[in-house]
Design a protein around this motif. Sequence first.
Motif, PDB file in Angstrom:
ATOM      1  N   GLN A 162      31.139  -7.845  67.097  1.00 52.18           N
ATOM      2  CA  GLN A 162      30.889  -9.145  67.736  1.00 52.18           C
ATOM      3  C   GLN A 162      30.074  -8.984  69.012  1.00 52.18           C
ATOM      4  OE1 GLN A 162      34.936 -10.442  68.105  1.00 52.18           O
ATOM      5  NE2 GLN A 162      34.900 -11.622  66.187  1.00 52.18           N
ATOM      6  N   ASN A 217       8.843  -6.600  68.619  1.00 48.50           N
ATOM      7  CA  ASN A 217      10.223  -6.112  68.679  1.00 48.50           C
ATOM      8  C   ASN A 217      10.226  -4.607  68.458  1.00 48.50           C
ATOM      9  OD1 ASN A 217      10.811  -8.722  68.947  1.00 48.50           O
ATOM     10  ND2 ASN A 217      11.802  -8.963  66.962  1.00 48.50           N
ATOM     11  N   TRP A 230      22.510  -9.318  70.433  1.00 43.91           N
ATOM     12  CA  TRP A 230      21.316  -9.520  69.615  1.00 43.91           C
ATOM     13  C   TRP A 230      21.129 -10.960  69.189  1.00 43.91           C
ATOM     14  CZ3 TRP A 230      17.953  -6.088  69.969  1.00 43.91           C
ATOM     15  CH2 TRP A 230      18.315  -4.742  70.102  1.00 43.91           C
ATOM     16  N   ASP A 231      22.178 -11.727  69.323  1.00 44.67           N
ATOM     17  CA  ASP A 231      22.144 -13.100  68.853  1.00 44.67           C
ATOM     18  C   ASP A 231      21.796 -13.156  67.363  1.00 44.67           C
ATOM     19  OD1 ASP A 231      22.464 -15.789  69.059  1.00 44.67           O
ATOM     20  OD2 ASP A 231      20.451 -16.190  69.795  1.00 44.67           O
ATOM     21  N   LYS A 232      22.432 -12.266  66.595  1.00 43.53           N
ATOM     22  CA  LYS A 232      22.288 -12.366  65.137  1.00 43.53           C
ATOM     23  C   LYS A 232      23.445 -11.668  64.430  1.00 43.53           C
ATOM     24  CE  LYS A 232      19.460  -8.318  64.077  1.00 43.53           C
ATOM     25  NZ  LYS A 232      18.102  -7.802  63.922  1.00 43.53           N
ATOM     26  N   LYS A 233      23.698 -12.092  63.203  1.00 38.07           N
ATOM     27  CA  LYS A 233      24.801 -11.552  62.403  1.00 38.07           C
ATOM     28  C   LYS A 233      24.451 -10.180  61.838  1.00 38.07           C
ATOM     29  CE  LYS A 233      27.800 -14.821  62.740  1.00 38.07           C
ATOM     30  NZ  LYS A 233      28.949 -14.478  63.575  1.00 38.07           N
ATOM     31  N   LEU A 234      25.436  -9.309  61.773  1.00 39.34           N
ATOM     32  CA  LEU A 234      25.234  -7.989  61.181  1.00 39.34           C
ATOM     33  C   LEU A 234      26.170  -7.816  59.995  1.00 39.34           C
ATOM     34  CD1 LEU A 234      25.221  -6.030  64.569  1.00 39.34           C
ATOM     35  CD2 LEU A 234      23.233  -6.736  63.250  1.00 39.34           C
ATOM     36  N   ASP A 235      25.801  -6.926  59.102  1.00 35.15           N
ATOM     37  CA  ASP A 235      26.627  -6.638  57.921  1.00 35.15           C
ATOM     38  C   ASP A 235      27.781  -5.717  58.311  1.00 35.15           C
ATOM     39  OD1 ASP A 235      26.712  -6.433  54.747  1.00 35.15           O
ATOM     40  OD2 ASP A 235      27.077  -4.446  55.589  1.00 35.15           O
ATOM     41  N   SER A 286      19.658  -0.883  72.188  1.00 35.26           N
ATOM     42  CA  SER A 286      19.062  -0.471  70.929  1.00 35.26           C
ATOM     43  C   SER A 286      18.715   1.002  70.916  1.00 35.26           C
ATOM     44  CB  SER A 286      17.822  -1.302  70.632  1.00 35.26           C
ATOM     45  OG  SER A 286      16.816  -1.023  71.567  1.00 35.26           O
ATOM     46  N   ARG A 330      19.227  -5.652  75.961  1.00 40.25           N
ATOM     47  CA  ARG A 330      18.875  -5.601  74.532  1.00 40.25           C
ATOM     48  C   ARG A 330      18.126  -4.322  74.215  1.00 40.25           C
ATOM     49  NH1 ARG A 330      17.326 -11.709  73.720  1.00 40.25           N
ATOM     50  NH2 ARG A 330      19.407 -12.432  73.241  1.00 40.25           N
ATOM     51  N   GLU A 352      26.574  -8.494  68.035  1.00 38.58           N
ATOM     52  CA  GLU A 352      26.047  -9.778  67.557  1.00 38.58           C
ATOM     53  C   GLU A 352      25.733 -10.716  68.715  1.00 38.58           C
ATOM     54  OE1 GLU A 352      28.020  -9.911  63.072  1.00 38.58           O
ATOM     55  OE2 GLU A 352      29.041 -10.941  64.713  1.00 38.58           O
TER      56      GLU A 352
END
Lengths: 231, 231
Positions: free
Chosen positions: B170, A226, B176-181, B150, B146, B173
């Motif tokens: 969103q 990555n 990236w298929d992932k949760k962010l803070d 980035s 992706r 997210e």
Amino acid sequence: MQSNLPHLQSIFTADCVIFGFNEGELKVLLIERNEYPFKDWWGLPGFFVEHNETIDDAVKRILLEHTGLKGIYMEQLYTFGDLKRHPQGRIITVAYYAMLRLEAVNANLKPSTNYVRNAQWHPLNNLPDLAFDHRNIIEKSIEKIRRKVSHSPIAFELLPEKFTLTQLQQLYEAIWDKKLDKRNFRKKMLKYNVLKELDEKQKGVSYRAAKLYKFDKRKYNKIFKNELNFS
Amino acid sequence: MQSNLPHLQSIFTADCVIFGFNEGELKVLLIERNEYPFKDWWGLPGFFVEHNETIDDAVKRILLEHTGLKGIYMEQLYTFGDLKRHPQGRIITVAYYAMLRLEAVNANLKPSTNYVRNAQWHPLNNLPDLAFDHRNIIEKSIEKIRRKVSHSPIAFELLPEKFTLTQLQQLYEAIWDKKLDKRNFRKKMLKYNVLKELDEKQKGVSYRAAKLYKFDKRKYNKIFKNELNFS
DNA sequence: ATATAAGGTGTATTTCTTACACTATTGCTA
DNA sequence: TAGCAATAGTGTAAGAAATACACCTTATAT
């Protein structure tokens, strides 16, 4: 699924942009053409792709026939399709690029096809006039490797197997066309943890010999799967 | 420069991968084919490139004819040339991709060619079986965005002109298929200094309305000309 | 022995990243 | 109209990474 549709074949060429690094300079591998169009001009290794070979296979074959180089992994760069790029008609070309250890292959560049008279390294900032749109293709390639090298330390492929940190730094300086700080460069490179320090030193220099390093491909693969760093 | 060489023309196709974002999901624009091969299948908008048009022009024309979409800036992604990818013979295809504000164009998707019966958005993680190697092309595209996202905040193109920070988050997210803070995401985004805070708020929601933002293209161009961050 | 040419090293400052939890506002509904 | 439901919006401390910067060391050549 299909009715009686005509049989078709794509006619197109593939070109190879091969970068090497030597004597502090980035170089690109050019061939002297022995056939029309552009007979006697310099240009990239490149030719028509056969109907029964993949593009990936074709560039390998073409590079071998034009230069004698074998087993080079090339990546696709871009497909060029300007209407006037080829004098025989609108023929598109799929360009591939690779970076490689120049010194390993310097001597034995031997074309095996009559289409090519000669294959030779040329410094990037002193190129002859080139056939077709090949100068444009080379310019796009150098942009690509700049971007690539900034996200992963792929630049190792341009160095000999054993290299000094100064050589590595000079390589980055050539790709970026700017000076870097020696201490920070070393700190950063060593922190990536993809260099293996050897028990050997440079030979044949008339000053303090530098330690030699190797690129550790196993560690590299673990770390740079990555290559992402924005959010 | 040339002797009496035959006149040649490349035969090849171009395909469009158009991404949109809606209801928290990434979507891709597909068409229902009305012609062989793959009649009645879903696939990407795509067709043969004419001899007298550049590839860049061709994808614009094809996208317009197949979907009614106009004025979309697409970038070249990759050229696919597997021997078996097209049932009529080895026909290569140059794939382009774009990301766009889905809600602006959602309603009026209207093919203007008989080759296409219908154009429709499909959620990326629930695609029908696709013609040719189009699923493979879509997968390569998503990897590309992706990587792209980035290195530069190009993702704005997937949002409406005015958007909330939560919508922006969103979107990332989804890509990236992932949760962010939430707090870190906002801090980082605002620090890039390419968002313009508006004097407006969200409307029509049954909870506290969020501030709206715009993407500031001028600032973006200044900052992200060099999108590089290694040494 | 001395000159030359490059090798090799550390620290302080600033910037960026990450982890983490509560209060504020709005509309809805009982 | 009280209060519930749902999302908006905010700060800080600790650790990691980036940057700026200068001198001594070592090998060879003369």
